[in-house]
Design an enzyme around this catalytic site. Sequence first.
Site, short mmCIF file in Angstrom:
data_model
loop_
_atom_site.label_atom_id
_atom_site.label_comp_id
_atom_site.label_asym_id
_atom_site.label_seq_id
_atom_site.Cartn_x
_atom_site.Cartn_y
_atom_site.Cartn_z
N CYS A 1 -49.32 11.84 -31.01
CA CYS A 1 -50.23 12.51 -31.96
C CYS A 1 -51.50 11.68 -32.13
O CYS A 1 -52.27 11.53 -31.20
CB CYS A 1 -49.50 12.78 -33.27
SG CYS A 1 -50.37 13.95 -34.33
N HIS B 1 -44.18 15.28 -31.68
CA HIS B 1 -43.59 14.08 -32.28
C HIS B 1 -42.13 13.88 -31.88
O HIS B 1 -41.24 14.31 -32.61
CB HIS B 1 -43.67 14.18 -33.81
CG HIS B 1 -45.04 14.01 -34.35
ND1 HIS B 1 -45.52 12.80 -34.79
CD2 HIS B 1 -46.04 14.91 -34.53
CE1 HIS B 1 -46.77 12.95 -35.21
NE2 HIS B 1 -47.11 14.22 -35.06
N GLU C 1 -40.41 11.29 -32.21
CA GLU C 1 -39.72 10.44 -33.20
C GLU C 1 -39.19 11.26 -34.38
O GLU C 1 -38.39 10.77 -35.15
CB GLU C 1 -40.64 9.30 -33.67
CG GLU C 1 -41.64 9.65 -34.76
CD GLU C 1 -42.85 10.46 -34.27
OE1 GLU C 1 -42.80 11.01 -33.15
OE2 GLU C 1 -43.83 10.56 -35.04
#
Lengths: 224, 71
Positions: free
Chosen positions: A87, A195, A197
């Site tokens: 990002c 994302h 994560e």
Amino acid sequence: MSTRIGVITFPGTLDDVDAARAVRAVEVEAVPLWHGDADLRGVDAVVVPGGFSYGDYLRAGAIASYAPVMGLVVEAARGGMPVLGICNGFQVLCEAGLLPGALIRNAGLHFVCRDEWLRVDNTDTAWTARYAPGAEILIPVKHMDGCYVADAETVAELEGEGRVVFRYTDNPNGSVADIAGVCDAGGRVVGLMPHPEHAIEALTGPSDDGLGMFLSVLDQLVRA
Amino acid sequence: MPKPEILDPQGQAVAKALPRLGFSGVAEVRQGKRFELEVDDSVDDATLARIAEGLLANPVIEEWTVRRVAE
């Protein structure tokens, strides 16, 4: 020696905590790196996480790309260290010149926050070797400036060399050729807007599909 | 300014708002940025160009010009 992955925090970074948690989820030590740090503390790879570094003043990721720690990351990346930009981290890597192209305001002008299916188009990178070629993975996006652009020549080069790593199956932001993520010529530096994560377990994300990126780099580092 | 080939959704949004406000005849709007730097005489044009190219603009997506204005 055990494997260590650095996670950078700039003023305005938001996703360093989740990125460090994702690193720990594959049983790797997450080493916090501060934007003003003058050394990389011996890490084997670096994650540049999402957020709004330095308020995204000037352009998203622009000022962060000149942070002291980024000078070290650029140097280490040129020497082959794996780097993942997520990002805002992707925007930083583009601004720093490690990845081609740029991210501009979403075509629809709205902040987009939703789970997206991505297709993994390159499984030869340091961060994607664990995926099956063409695998579709469910990863959240949340961004305002996620529209990937590059001149036609650069896009042709990326396509020709297979450097489009991730592609949206339902383009949320107007990115050219549905590009969600790209890599450098060596496949060690990868940047993507979604994302991973935030997708490491069913409890907190839509899937655990993001884990593959952290497992892939672990494979690389253990083998090295 | 964004390069001509770069999509400018912000400019497009402004262009769409104009007719709603009763302004007709505007074919296109492109949105860019202007920075005002106060510099002393030691800063030459080449330095200003390096500042523009290296930090203020992203040459991947933007074109820039420097205009020197006397105070």
